[in-house]
Scaffold this motif. Structure first.
Motif, PDB file in Angstrom:
ATOM      1  N   ASP A   1       6.474  -4.226  -8.498  1.00  0.00           N
ATOM      2  CA  ASP A   1       7.303  -4.871  -9.540  1.00  0.00           C
ATOM      3  C   ASP A   1       8.296  -5.847  -8.913  1.00  0.00           C
ATOM      4  OD1 ASP A   1       7.518  -1.896 -11.681  1.00  0.00           O
ATOM      5  OD2 ASP A   1       5.928  -3.398 -11.335  1.00  0.00           O
ATOM      6  N   LEU A   2       8.944  -5.399  -7.839  1.00  0.00           N
ATOM      7  CA  LEU A   2       9.938  -6.265  -7.188  1.00  0.00           C
ATOM      8  C   LEU A   2       9.274  -7.534  -6.651  1.00  0.00           C
ATOM      9  CD1 LEU A   2      12.685  -6.973  -5.978  1.00  0.00           C
ATOM     10  CD2 LEU A   2      12.100  -5.530  -3.999  1.00  0.00           C
ATOM     11  N   GLN A   3       8.122  -7.364  -5.967  1.00  0.00           N
ATOM     12  CA  GLN A   3       7.459  -8.536  -5.393  1.00  0.00           C
ATOM     13  C   GLN A   3       6.979  -9.494  -6.488  1.00  0.00           C
ATOM     14  OE1 GLN A   3       7.377  -9.517  -2.163  1.00  0.00           O
ATOM     15  NE2 GLN A   3       6.557 -11.395  -3.087  1.00  0.00           N
TER      16      GLN A   3
ATOM     17  N   GLU B   1       2.185  12.714  -3.292  1.00  0.00           N
ATOM     18  CA  GLU B   1       1.449  11.583  -3.873  1.00  0.00           C
ATOM     19  C   GLU B   1       2.237  10.900  -4.991  1.00  0.00           C
ATOM     20  OE1 GLU B   1      -1.592   8.903  -5.095  1.00  0.00           O
ATOM     21  OE2 GLU B   1      -1.173   9.938  -3.187  1.00  0.00           O
ATOM     22  N   GLU B   2       2.848  11.685  -5.881  1.00  0.00           N
ATOM     23  CA  GLU B   2       3.511  11.053  -7.035  1.00  0.00           C
ATOM     24  C   GLU B   2       4.692  10.185  -6.585  1.00  0.00           C
ATOM     25  OE1 GLU B   2       5.267  15.192  -6.757  1.00  0.00           O
ATOM     26  OE2 GLU B   2       3.278  14.247  -6.552  1.00  0.00           O
TER      27      GLU B   2
ATOM     28  N   PHE C   1       0.840  -1.203   0.000  1.00  0.00           N
ATOM     29  CA  PHE C   1       0.000   0.000   0.000  1.00  0.00           C
ATOM     30  C   PHE C   1       0.869   1.245   0.000  1.00  0.00           C
ATOM     31  CE2 PHE C   1      -3.440  -2.719   1.062  1.00  0.00           C
ATOM     32  CZ  PHE C   1      -2.968  -3.620   1.995  1.00  0.00           C
ATOM     33  N   LYS C   2       0.329   2.325  -0.571  1.00  0.00           N
ATOM     34  CA  LYS C   2       1.006   3.606  -0.363  1.00  0.00           C
ATOM     35  C   LYS C   2       0.364   4.248   0.859  1.00  0.00           C
ATOM     36  CE  LYS C   2      -1.707   5.860  -3.998  1.00  0.00           C
ATOM     37  NZ  LYS C   2      -2.707   6.604  -3.169  1.00  0.00           N
TER      38      LYS C   2
ATOM     39  N   ARG D   1       6.884   4.733  -5.636  1.00  0.00           N
ATOM     40  CA  ARG D   1       7.461   3.712  -4.760  1.00  0.00           C
ATOM     41  C   ARG D   1       6.548   2.477  -4.696  1.00  0.00           C
ATOM     42  NH1 ARG D   1       9.736   7.798   0.023  1.00  0.00           N
ATOM     43  NH2 ARG D   1      11.485   8.596  -1.239  1.00  0.00           N
ATOM     44  N   LEU D   2       5.240   2.715  -4.734  1.00  0.00           N
ATOM     45  CA  LEU D   2       4.310   1.581  -4.713  1.00  0.00           C
ATOM     46  C   LEU D   2       4.535   0.708  -5.943  1.00  0.00           C
ATOM     47  CD1 LEU D   2       1.940   0.100  -3.393  1.00  0.00           C
ATOM     48  CD2 LEU D   2       0.393   1.590  -4.706  1.00  0.00           C
ATOM     49  N   HIS D   3       4.671   1.337  -7.093  1.00  0.00           N
ATOM     50  CA  HIS D   3       4.917   0.557  -8.325  1.00  0.00           C
ATOM     51  C   HIS D   3       6.224  -0.219  -8.217  1.00  0.00           C
ATOM     52  CE1 HIS D   3       2.037   3.458 -10.519  1.00  0.00           C
ATOM     53  NE2 HIS D   3       1.402   2.378 -10.123  1.00  0.00           N
ATOM     54  N   GLU D   4       7.210   0.413  -7.586  1.00  0.00           N
ATOM     55  CA  GLU D   4       8.525  -0.248  -7.489  1.00  0.00           C
ATOM     56  C   GLU D   4       8.440  -1.496  -6.615  1.00  0.00           C
ATOM     57  OE1 GLU D   4      11.408   2.968  -7.224  1.00  0.00           O
ATOM     58  OE2 GLU D   4      12.953   1.446  -6.779  1.00  0.00           O
TER      59      GLU D   4
END
Ligand code: SF4
Length: 379
Positions: free
Chosen positions: A367-369, A355-356, A336-337, A361-364
């Motif tokens: 992707d890693l998980q 927010e951006e 979650f962000k 960071r949420l996308h990162e």
């Protein structure tokens, strides 16, 4: 005098976590017991109940937009009863009447077992009802209606005594309240009678079970459930790392039905952020628990929760979260962000992250998980 509502149809919409899913099962069971039919079609319902979540702002926005749709439905069908329950009802209370005047009933997380009484009051006295008083929930004799015939949720406790600075649960569900072990065991034995082989023990922090009762703890309860004939698999969610005792970790391998999965929310890999979150453990302590569990149960599947973009989270802190994920290699994670929640200490913290950056960071982490989960699956 209780009114039996033959031919009345109730529709329950659930938002949020497993505890809310189970609360909706309890509500359905109570209404069936009063002669209601539970329908999956909102448009044919006489009573519509929204069982709400307050964990993130988005969850509340969804509820208000749903109430907008229901307002129109009620204009076409004036006899329709609208009720709002769950964590948002507990926290927002009267505000919901002001923002959505078409709502007839607001009932809090401690009041679900009184739902039929409240509906009777709304129907018989044609007035709005609000019930958000805190109190002990007794589920004794209440039979939940479970749509899932393979796996059953069983609440072993409600509320939480921790005070993570971002979390609304303590204000929405109150202090920890463990159910008497006999009640839990009886419910599971009844489930076995119904043919269930798999149960998930539910609580905000199951590993702290019994601390408010005295004389019993989570290990005792787990051992008793493990002995129930007919049960083949026991899952439990959610566990707090600071209450994962050595005794629990050393007992798990001996509980044949309960040692395949562990959900252990870490939230962040940075000690600075863990402190600001008031999580009560360090990165090193968390990794030590993981190491110990894996040394005793090498095949265990470990999952977690991660929050990114918490106030003050710098690039170094975020890098610590990524490196922890690489080191532990979780089977999967809820990511979650950070969402500022009214009334929480974190909401007032300085250094709120834009927010951006939270989104990036949420996308990162997602992707890693995804990469890690794929490798684990293909291993
Ligand atoms: S342990 Fe923390 S995050 Fe979990 S419910 Fe309790 S206060 Fe919230």
């Amino acid at each position: 005098m209780s009114i039996i509502n033959y031919n009345k149809k109730a529709y329950i919409k659930t938002y949020g976590c497993q505890m809310n899913v189970h609360d909706s099962e309890i509500m359905a069971g109570l209404l069936l017991n009063k002669g209601y039919e539970v329908t999956a079609n909102m448009n044919e319902a006489d009573v519509v109940l929204l069982n709400t979540c307050a964990i993130r702002g988005k969850a509340e926005d969804k509820v208000y937009s749903q109430l907008g749709v229901l307002k129109k439905l009620k204009e076409k069908r004036p006899g329709l009863i609208l009720g709002v329950g769950g964590c948002m009802a507990q926290r927002e209370g009267e505000k919901i009447f002001r923002r959505s005047p078409s709502v007839d009933l607001i009932f809090g997380t401690h009041q679900i077992c009184n739902l039929p009484t409240f509906l009777n009051e709304v129907i018989r006295e044609r007035r709005k009802v609000i019930a958000i008083k805190e109190g002990k929930i007794s589920q004794e004799g209440v039979k939940a209606y479970r749509a899932d015939r393979a796996e059953a949720y069983v609440a072993i406790m409600r509320g939480c005594n921790n005070h993570c600075t971002y979390c609304v649960v303590p204000s929405a569900r109150g202090r920890q309240n463990s159910r008497p072990p006999e009640e839990v065991i009886k419910e599971i034995e009844d489930l076995v009678e119904e043919g269930y082989k798999e149960v998930t023990l539910l609580g905000q922090n199951v590993v702290a079970y019994g601390k408010d009762l005295g004389g019993i703890d989570f290990i005792d309860l787990l051992e008793r459930v493990n002995e129930i004939e007919g049960i083949e698999k026991i899952k439990y969610i959610s566990s707090h790392p600071k209450d994962m005792s050595d005794r629990l970790i050393e007992t798990l391998p001996g509980l044949s039905k309960a040692c395949e999965d562990l959900h252990l929310p870490v939230q962040s890999g940075s000690n600075r952020i863990l402190k600001a979150m008031n999580r009560g453990y360090t990165r090193e302590e968390y990794l030590k628990i993981i190491g110990k569990v894996r040394s005793l149960i090498p095949r265990i599947s470990i999952t977690t929760d991660i929050i990114v973009g918490f106030p003050g989270e710098g690039e170094k802190d975020f890098a610590d979260t990524l490196s922890l994920m690489k080191e532990v290699r979780f089977a999967s994670a809820y990511m979650f962000k950070y969402s500022p929640r009214p009334g929480t200490p974190a909401e007032k913290m300085s250094e709120q992250i834009p927010e951006e950056i939270r989104l990036k960071r949420l996308h990162e982490v997602i992707d890693l998980q995804r990469e890690i989960s794929e490798k684990i699956r293909n291993f």
